[in-house]
Design a protein around this motif. Sequence first.
Motif, PDB file in Angstrom:
ATOM      1  N   TYR A  41      -1.676  -5.006 -13.789  1.00  0.00           N
ATOM      2  CA  TYR A  41      -0.788  -5.337 -12.678  1.00  0.00           C
ATOM      3  C   TYR A  41      -1.441  -6.350 -11.749  1.00  0.00           C
ATOM      4  O   TYR A  41      -2.673  -6.355 -11.588  1.00  0.00           O
ATOM      5  N   LYS A  42      -0.611  -7.177 -11.172  1.00  0.00           N
ATOM      6  CA  LYS A  42      -1.054  -7.979 -10.044  1.00  0.00           C
ATOM      7  C   LYS A  42      -0.698  -7.166  -8.804  1.00  0.00           C
ATOM      8  O   LYS A  42       0.484  -6.987  -8.480  1.00  0.00           O
ATOM      9  N   GLY A  43      -1.712  -6.612  -8.159  1.00  0.00           N
ATOM     10  CA  GLY A  43      -1.486  -5.698  -7.049  1.00  0.00           C
ATOM     11  C   GLY A  43      -1.906  -6.279  -5.723  1.00  0.00           C
ATOM     12  O   GLY A  43      -2.531  -7.336  -5.644  1.00  0.00           O
ATOM     13  N   ARG A  44      -1.526  -5.562  -4.673  1.00  0.00           N
ATOM     14  CA  ARG A  44      -1.908  -5.956  -3.318  1.00  0.00           C
ATOM     15  C   ARG A  44      -2.638  -4.783  -2.660  1.00  0.00           C
ATOM     16  O   ARG A  44      -2.151  -3.655  -2.675  1.00  0.00           O
ATOM     17  N   VAL A  45      -3.801  -5.062  -2.097  1.00  0.00           N
ATOM     18  CA  VAL A  45      -4.581  -4.019  -1.434  1.00  0.00           C
ATOM     19  C   VAL A  45      -3.832  -3.557  -0.188  1.00  0.00           C
ATOM     20  O   VAL A  45      -3.548  -4.355   0.708  1.00  0.00           O
ATOM     21  N   GLU A  46      -3.502  -2.268  -0.139  1.00  0.00           N
ATOM     22  CA  GLU A  46      -2.770  -1.707   0.994  1.00  0.00           C
ATOM     23  C   GLU A  46      -3.713  -1.318   2.129  1.00  0.00           C
ATOM     24  O   GLU A  46      -3.503  -1.671   3.274  1.00  0.00           O
ATOM     25  N   ASN A  47      -4.730  -0.543   1.791  1.00  0.00           N
ATOM     26  CA  ASN A  47      -5.722  -0.170   2.799  1.00  0.00           C
ATOM     27  C   ASN A  47      -7.065   0.119   2.135  1.00  0.00           C
ATOM     28  O   ASN A  47      -7.121   0.530   0.980  1.00  0.00           O
ATOM     29  N   VAL A  48      -8.114  -0.125   2.891  1.00  0.00           N
ATOM     30  CA  VAL A  48      -9.482   0.064   2.417  1.00  0.00           C
ATOM     31  C   VAL A  48     -10.095   1.226   3.190  1.00  0.00           C
ATOM     32  O   VAL A  48     -10.068   1.250   4.421  1.00  0.00           O
ATOM     33  N   LEU A  49     -10.612   2.212   2.473  1.00  0.00           N
ATOM     34  CA  LEU A  49     -11.193   3.401   3.090  1.00  0.00           C
ATOM     35  C   LEU A  49     -12.709   3.333   2.947  1.00  0.00           C
ATOM     36  O   LEU A  49     -13.262   3.649   1.890  1.00  0.00           O
ATOM     37  N   ALA A  50     -13.369   2.916   4.019  1.00  0.00           N
ATOM     38  CA  ALA A  50     -14.820   2.750   3.964  1.00  0.00           C
ATOM     39  C   ALA A  50     -15.520   4.075   3.698  1.00  0.00           C
ATOM     40  O   ALA A  50     -16.535   4.128   2.990  1.00  0.00           O
ATOM     41  N   GLY A  51     -14.987   5.164   4.252  1.00  0.00           N
ATOM     42  CA  GLY A  51     -15.618   6.471   4.083  1.00  0.00           C
ATOM     43  C   GLY A  51     -15.589   6.964   2.648  1.00  0.00           C
ATOM     44  O   GLY A  51     -16.450   7.752   2.246  1.00  0.00           O
ATOM     45  N   MET A  52     -14.606   6.526   1.876  1.00  0.00           N
ATOM     46  CA  MET A  52     -14.505   6.914   0.464  1.00  0.00           C
ATOM     47  C   MET A  52     -14.999   5.811  -0.462  1.00  0.00           C
ATOM     48  O   MET A  52     -15.041   6.002  -1.686  1.00  0.00           O
ATOM     49  N   GLY A  91      -7.512  -5.643   3.222  1.00  0.00           N
ATOM     50  CA  GLY A  91      -6.095  -5.362   3.175  1.00  0.00           C
ATOM     51  C   GLY A  91      -5.268  -6.633   3.012  1.00  0.00           C
ATOM     52  O   GLY A  91      -5.546  -7.654   3.643  1.00  0.00           O
ATOM     53  N   GLY A  92      -4.265  -6.578   2.137  1.00  0.00           N
ATOM     54  CA  GLY A  92      -3.410  -7.733   1.884  1.00  0.00           C
ATOM     55  C   GLY A  92      -3.875  -8.619   0.753  1.00  0.00           C
ATOM     56  O   GLY A  92      -3.118  -9.485   0.288  1.00  0.00           O
ATOM     57  N   LYS A  93      -5.110  -8.419   0.274  1.00  0.00           N
ATOM     58  CA  LYS A  93      -5.635  -9.274  -0.801  1.00  0.00           C
ATOM     59  C   LYS A  93      -4.943  -8.945  -2.117  1.00  0.00           C
ATOM     60  O   LYS A  93      -4.718  -7.785  -2.448  1.00  0.00           O
ATOM     61  N   GLU A  94      -4.614  -9.990  -2.891  1.00  0.00           N
ATOM     62  CA  GLU A  94      -4.039  -9.784  -4.217  1.00  0.00           C
ATOM     63  C   GLU A  94      -5.173  -9.655  -5.237  1.00  0.00           C
ATOM     64  O   GLU A  94      -6.163 -10.390  -5.182  1.00  0.00           O
ATOM     65  N   VAL A  95      -5.006  -8.698  -6.152  1.00  0.00           N
ATOM     66  CA  VAL A  95      -6.072  -8.413  -7.111  1.00  0.00           C
ATOM     67  C   VAL A  95      -5.448  -8.003  -8.442  1.00  0.00           C
ATOM     68  O   VAL A  95      -4.416  -7.332  -8.489  1.00  0.00           O
ATOM     69  N   LEU A  96      -6.069  -8.440  -9.537  1.00  0.00           N
ATOM     70  CA  LEU A  96      -5.603  -8.086 -10.875  1.00  0.00           C
ATOM     71  C   LEU A  96      -6.305  -6.790 -11.289  1.00  0.00           C
ATOM     72  O   LEU A  96      -7.541  -6.728 -11.314  1.00  0.00           O
ATOM     73  N   VAL A  97      -5.522  -5.761 -11.595  1.00  0.00           N
ATOM     74  CA  VAL A  97      -6.101  -4.454 -11.911  1.00  0.00           C
ATOM     75  C   VAL A  97      -5.471  -3.888 -13.175  1.00  0.00           C
ATOM     76  O   VAL A  97      -4.374  -4.267 -13.563  1.00  0.00           O
ATOM     77  N   GLN A  98      -6.205  -2.963 -13.794  1.00  0.00           N
ATOM     78  CA  GLN A  98      -5.719  -2.284 -14.990  1.00  0.00           C
ATOM     79  C   GLN A  98      -5.777  -0.779 -14.775  1.00  0.00           C
ATOM     80  O   GLN A  98      -6.717  -0.265 -14.159  1.00  0.00           O
ATOM     81  N   VAL A  99      -4.785  -0.062 -15.281  1.00  0.00           N
ATOM     82  CA  VAL A  99      -4.740   1.396 -15.142  1.00  0.00           C
ATOM     83  C   VAL A  99      -5.664   2.027 -16.181  1.00  0.00           C
ATOM     84  O   VAL A  99      -5.562   1.751 -17.381  1.00  0.00           O
TER      85      VAL A  99
END
Length: 481
Positions: A41-52, A91-99
């Motif tokens: 998928y070409k996805g969009r980063v919704e939120n980044v959790l520094a603690g995790m 957040g908001g960055k587009e990234v290519l990811v695989q499940v």
Amino acid sequence: MKQVVVSRESLETRVAVLEDGRVSELYVERPGRASLVGNVYKGRVENVLAGMDAAFVDIGLERNGFLHVDDVVQPDSRSGHPRKIAELLQGGKEVLVQVTRDAMGNKGPRLTTQIGIAGRYVVYLPDSHSVGVSRRLDAGERERLRLVCKEVGTAEGGLIVRTAAEGADAEAIDRDVRFLQRVWGGVTRRASECKAPALVYEETDLAGRAIRDLLGPGPCAVLVDDPNLHRRLVNYLHAVAPGLAGVVQLDDSGISLFARLGLDGEMKKALERRVDLPSGGYIVIDHTEAMTVIDVNTGRYTGKRYLEETTVRTNVEACREIVRQLRLRDIGGIIVIDFIDMAVQSNREAVLAALEAQLAQDRTKTYVVEISPLGLVEMTRQNVARGLREVITTRCPQCHGVGRVLSEDSAVIEVERRLRAMAESSVLPCLRVELHPRVAARLAAGQAPLLKQIEARTGHVFAVQTADESVPLDHVVVVPD
């Protein structure tokens, strides 16, 4: 000899793997509920959790995907250098990811940025430059395949050579690599033209994966009962492994292969808690939120001489059936096996060796911890997709997943309390209620019926009518006049 049976119907595709005439693996896929593992998928980063040290990525599904920092590949990152997710993604960055793992329970799908496109003999890694070979092959074959890959060469990308490549020559490996590079070219074009979130590569369906992944180097036969599917599978093999195209045979009897070969019954057996062993012993498989627990029992098998001998024989026999059931049901995650206690250390080691020998036949990655003095074995099995139980069953509407329901005695007590509470809160002299038929009969039975006692105590009269047997035992509904 291995036999792969592929049966397609309008609402379901089923695959069974038979080894020496016995079912060892079962898979089911339904329209709209197919596994997402392998999809890109070409996805969009919704939120980044520094603690995790993780991020949630919108890939256009109901739940966002989970991307851990260890699954973020950066070509220019220094090996061993500790990385933080906030340094890699925003957040908001587009990234290519695989499940890499389907959504399970309340968890969304697991993602990685290390893309891998699987073929018949190799997995093509466009963002890598290394060559790895399956550890299931012996050292000599692994070295030969490394040399073959070096001979074939790839201008861009790396390779993982699969177990199915055993015995494959340079021409076969080269054909597979070129095919996957063309597929990757199409993925990159689609990714450049679309906006996130979007699906840019869809993994082949269950039937295609079965042909690609299950045909090994040994003797194998494939039976398919759908003409269109048969044609597609043969065409695929002509493109990647022409020598195997002849093993795919069409069954044109007009009868589902699962029905004709008696495999429908195997599907039902694969959902039962208890599995009997040939000797008379049995195993019991229970699922919890955290793990799967398997208990081994001697049952009616009493042996001939000594208790320890009987115990060891039952445990060894159970090893074969346990691994078969893990494969058959596709059970993953943490697994605890409660073998029958053995007093002699060498016997415990023998049982563990028998278990590991059986697991060597399993294509799914496993890790086994040594057997404890109590006879417990802890192990993990890679959890990738939903197993047979998750695909074809749902949570019980009465027990809500607990696995047990109220006894009839408990239901009568609960209904008695609720009737008293209703009478005490009502100003009507007569209440019409609907109850489960067995509970209604219990309330009216005996020389001093419980219902009459409730009426005498509350001063209200109950007119009881019965529902059908499908309602819960503690069913109580006020029926309007």
